[in-house]
Design a protein around this motif. Structure first.
Motif, short mmCIF file in Angstrom:
data_model
loop_
_atom_site.label_atom_id
_atom_site.label_comp_id
_atom_site.label_asym_id
_atom_site.label_seq_id
_atom_site.Cartn_x
_atom_site.Cartn_y
_atom_site.Cartn_z
N HIS A 148 9.78 -5.89 7.46
CA HIS A 148 10.79 -6.55 6.65
C HIS A 148 10.16 -7.68 5.83
N GLY A 149 9.35 -8.50 6.48
CA GLY A 149 8.70 -9.61 5.79
C GLY A 149 7.77 -9.14 4.68
N MET A 150 7.00 -8.08 4.96
CA MET A 150 6.08 -7.57 3.95
C MET A 150 6.82 -6.94 2.78
N ALA A 151 7.97 -6.31 3.04
CA ALA A 151 8.77 -5.72 1.97
C ALA A 151 9.34 -6.81 1.06
N LEU A 152 9.78 -7.91 1.65
CA LEU A 152 10.30 -9.02 0.86
C LEU A 152 9.19 -9.62 -0.02
N GLN A 153 8.00 -9.76 0.55
CA GLN A 153 6.88 -10.30 -0.21
C GLN A 153 6.52 -9.37 -1.36
N ARG A 154 6.58 -8.07 -1.10
CA ARG A 154 6.30 -7.09 -2.14
C ARG A 154 7.31 -7.22 -3.28
N ASP A 155 8.57 -7.41 -2.93
CA ASP A 155 9.60 -7.57 -3.96
C ASP A 155 9.33 -8.81 -4.81
N ILE A 156 8.87 -9.88 -4.17
CA ILE A 156 8.54 -11.10 -4.91
C ILE A 156 7.39 -10.85 -5.88
N ASP A 157 6.38 -10.13 -5.41
CA ASP A 157 5.23 -9.82 -6.27
C ASP A 157 5.66 -9.04 -7.51
N VAL A 158 6.50 -8.03 -7.29
CA VAL A 158 6.97 -7.20 -8.41
C VAL A 158 7.79 -8.03 -9.39
N GLN A 159 8.67 -8.89 -8.86
CA GLN A 159 9.50 -9.73 -9.72
C GLN A 159 8.64 -10.70 -10.53
N MET A 160 7.61 -11.26 -9.91
CA MET A 160 6.71 -12.18 -10.61
C MET A 160 5.98 -11.45 -11.75
N GLU A 161 5.58 -10.22 -11.50
CA GLU A 161 4.91 -9.44 -12.55
C GLU A 161 5.85 -9.19 -13.73
N GLN A 162 7.10 -8.84 -13.41
CA GLN A 162 8.07 -8.56 -14.48
C GLN A 162 8.41 -9.81 -15.26
N ASP A 163 8.62 -10.91 -14.56
CA ASP A 163 9.00 -12.16 -15.23
C ASP A 163 7.88 -12.69 -16.13
N SER A 164 6.63 -12.51 -15.70
CA SER A 164 5.49 -13.03 -16.47
C SER A 164 5.05 -12.06 -17.57
N GLY A 165 5.48 -10.79 -17.46
CA GLY A 165 5.08 -9.78 -18.44
C GLY A 165 3.69 -9.23 -18.22
N VAL A 166 3.03 -9.65 -17.13
CA VAL A 166 1.65 -9.22 -16.89
C VAL A 166 1.58 -7.73 -16.58
N ASP A 167 2.68 -7.17 -16.07
CA ASP A 167 2.67 -5.74 -15.77
C ASP A 167 2.62 -4.90 -17.05
N ARG A 168 3.04 -5.48 -18.16
CA ARG A 168 2.99 -4.76 -19.45
C ARG A 168 1.69 -5.04 -20.22
N ASP A 169 1.13 -6.22 -20.04
CA ASP A 169 -0.02 -6.64 -20.85
C ASP A 169 -1.37 -6.32 -20.22
N SER A 170 -1.38 -5.97 -18.94
CA SER A 170 -2.64 -5.82 -18.21
C SER A 170 -3.09 -4.37 -18.18
N ASP A 171 -4.41 -4.16 -18.30
CA ASP A 171 -5.00 -2.83 -18.21
C ASP A 171 -5.42 -2.47 -16.80
#
Length: 307
Positions: A148-171
């Motif tokens: 449960h804790g690792m799933a929550l952390q994973r969700d935070i990581d994904v949200q941080m990527e989306q909010d920063s736009g790095v998931d779109r800009d990074s190769d």
């Protein structure tokens, strides 16, 4: 008595010649010792082997991961900690398209796992192993809390990527950067980092990113002039399992491959020049002492700092 004066002068000349020869002999021996020491340093560095990862390396990576970031909570169970560490390694390995393992005389010293956009993962078997491990963890209360804790952390990581736009800009993404404690002083971390940058440059990766946290040396990425594009602080008001298993601070760093690689190469040349200058200075001081024969000279103790 001209003849006697010539004889005394010849004796004096011979004594000076012997002294100079002795001084030159000592200097030659010291120079040879310096060259031998430098050769030993090169051979020590050359013993580091960098190679692609094999599936059988998972055990060594997991063991070092657990040694570095192991989490035995909430049951203080070494077995649970190793299972959690293995899950992290498998999660990072599953999407990885490039790997590097560092070994010293056959011993595991570190690893990098990277994922490049559009490339095929190297170990599809990791997904199957990950699902099996999740089923095993779910059999106990402690394991379920960990999942449960690792799933929550994973969700935070994904949200941080989306909010920063790095998931779109990074190769590409650096999934895991692990250096063993025993690798200290051998330059393994720097070697892995540079090899990764060179691989990125060869593959045409212009921009990459990574996740890190307060359990790691975040200052390393600041020193490499990467840019922190997102940060999340875990507070006591968050989910209890998240607080228990996640680090206090999570960050995403992004950087441009060519610029960072150029800085690394420049830094390497500067350090080499500094090392050679230091060696020359020590040799010059030793030669001067041989010539002037200073009897009250005391050798300074040299303290080497381990990285």
């Amino acid at each position: 008595m001209p003849a006697q004066n010539v004889t005394k002068q010849n004796v004096t000349n011979r004594n000076v010649t012997r002294q100079n020869a002795t001084s030159q002999g000592v200097t030659t021996q010291r120079n040879a010792a310096n060259r031998k020491s430098a050769a030993n340093e090169v051979r020590s560095a050359s013993r580091i082997e960098y190679r692609p990862m094999l599936w059988d390396d998972i055990g060594a990576i997991t063991q070092e991961f657990d040694r570095t970031w192991g989490r035995a909570v909430p049951m203080d169970s070494p077995q649970l900690s190793k299972m959690i560490s293995r899950r992290f390694v498998l999660r990072y390995l599953a999407p990885s398209t490039g790997t590097r393992i560092a070994c010293l005389d056959g011993r595991f010293m570190g690893a990098t796992l990277v994922r490049a956009v559009g490339q095929t993962p190297l170990f599809p078997r990791a997904e199957e192993e990950l699902r099996e491990l999740d089923r095993e963890l779910a059999l106990s209360d402690a394991g379920r809390h960990a999942l449960h804790g690792m799933a929550l952390q994973r969700d935070i990581d994904v949200q941080m990527e989306q909010d920063s736009g790095v998931d779109r800009d990074s190769d590409a993404e650096l999934e895991l950067f692990l250096v063993a404690a025993d690798a200290r002083g051998h330059g393994v971390g720097g070697g892995l980092w540079r090899a990764m940058l060179e691989d990125f440059a060869s593959a045409g990766v212009q921009r990459f990113h990574l996740h890190t946290d307060s359990d790691c040396d975040m200052g390393f990425y600041d020193h490499q002039r990467m840019i922190c594009v997102a940060q999340r602080n875990i507070s006591d008001t968050d989910d209890a399992d998240l607080v228990l298993f996640a680090p206090e601070i999570s960050r995403i760093y992004a950087g441009e491959t060519e610029r960072i690689l150029g800085d690394v190469q420049h830094m390497g040349r500067t350090e080499t020049d500094h090392t050679e200058t230091s060696r020359m200075s020590r040799a010059s001081r030793a030669a001067q002492l041989d010539i002037t024969e200073q009897p009250n000279h005391m050798a300074a103790a040299r303290k080497d700092g381990a990285r």
